[in-house]
Design an enzyme around this catalytic site. Sequence first.
Site: not given
Length: 613
Positions: A346-348
């Site tokens: 998720s995300c980074l």
Amino acid sequence: MKDGTRASEGRADALSSEELRQIGAVRRAASAWLGRIAADTPELEARWAELDHLGHGMVANLTGGVSPLSPAAAYLDWAMHLGFAPGKQGQLVEKLFKKLLRWSLYAYGAMRPDCAPCIEPLPQDGRFADPAWNAWPYNMLYQGFLLTQQWWHVATTGVPGVSRHHEDVVSFAARQWLDRFAPSNFLATNPVVQAETLRRGGANLWEGWLNALEDWQRSLAGRKPAGADSFEVGKNVALTPGKVVLRNRLIELIQYAPATSRVHAEPVLVVPAWIMKYYILDLSPHNSLVKYLVEHGHTVFMISWKNPDAGDRDLGMEDYLRLGVMAALDAIAAIRPGASVHLAGSCLGGTLAAIGAAALAGERGPRLASLTLLAAQTDFEDPGEISLFIDESQVDFLEDLMRSRGYLDGRQMAGAFQLLRSNDLIWSYRLNSYLLGRRQPMNDLMAWNADATRMPYRMHSEYLRQLFLDNQLAEGRYRVGGRPVALTDIRVPVFAVGTVADHVAPWRSVYKIHLLSDADVTFALTSGGHNAGIVSEPGHRGRSYQLLTRRQAERHLDPDAWLQSAPRLDGSWWPAWQRWLAEHSGGEIDPPALGGPGHVPLADAPGSYVHMP
């Protein structure tokens, strides 16, 4: 006479020899001095550089990590090019008179109840939605504000010769300043606040003052916002049962207990972003993605990142990959020998998962069954409005700020994200809390959002420079273990999720995984923003998504063509992803034990790292 002349010449010769000896001594001394300077050059250069670092760090402490030179360069670029653009100046004068005329004609009839507005707010702008704004003189105020806002947008964009980044910075700054002085922000110009003040006899203003005082006290004490204390990790959020089966310097690995009699053979490893704490994916029981997967027969492992401190300043991106993703995969291999893994990030954390998948592509044996990217970018050429805060000057000041502390404070990251949605997260909050005296009810997602973490100096510097500024991953120049990795080496199926209103990872940027991977890509575009779009459980009202799979051999669709082709479906995207995981899994097996050889359970979920302040 001849003897006297010869004597004089002898004395001159003697003096000349003495002078030569003196000159030689000076030369030798000068050479030795210059030699010492030359030998000390690296040390001297380091001292001069340290002076720059100290100066930048002092300024960054005063500005909250913001470089004053970056916006100054942007304003100068804009102002100088505007000064040399008589056509643009003429257009602005024309626009000014036209807007003054439009506003004057509107003001002439503004007292009539049937007077139509001369300009409509943008769809996402709800500041003037209340019918009270249609009454005179408030309709004149807000219409004039919107026309002014529109004029400044024209003034700060489209100036010939201004760099795109500088144009974005100036336009964003102008919008922020205008929003600060919007008529909705003041008692004297907001009819909704005035009506509430009359109705309650001013009690709303008193309660707003108390709310402001409480927020100020909490900010000074470094405490969470009001209401966030009601959500406590392990008590009413992050409740899915499990065990910590690995702990190292950087992560705790949680293995969740099975909830079904049979499970899919391939476990799921979730890599959350370390910008915030992991439990956004395990919030309350009704909206926990982990609980949903476990209840649908998946064995789930979750990385819980340590909140770094000054002692972790030298942890880099490769440490996060080695001690995070790779260490977790090794632990899963010991617990489930021979099983390939569904890797999700998720995300980074998704960016790191993609790096890990590319690095593993050359290894023998299929360690991965699939790759899922949740609001995660792999190409940072156009990362959206977050790039307003990322350029060479800004990164340099951030590095000098982190150099003295060893980390970047999470509150500074949170402040930047708030500015991207200032109307929703700053001005709307102040209007409701301070002028109307109404506390917005705190929910689990908002409480999680206030639970920020720190960023180690080296990691954050590498992340900003190598990914955001240099875009090394998308261009095949990012190195793992000394060799470059290429996303085109990823051959496992990919499931990517973008969110419509994402200010952190714009969906069109996330969509670029289609261009970077030589695998089947299933892309889901869901309603909501960066966080709320991912936490989109079944039964959540008003949610919808689009879904389409592009096979490896099929032609590429650009984002606009994809929007036209992908069917729109009501509800949550979670069931579609769960079905996709099941389709890319083997048979079902008995649930594995919690832990395994060398990975004896150390503690109950959610572990200890998530509690680190």
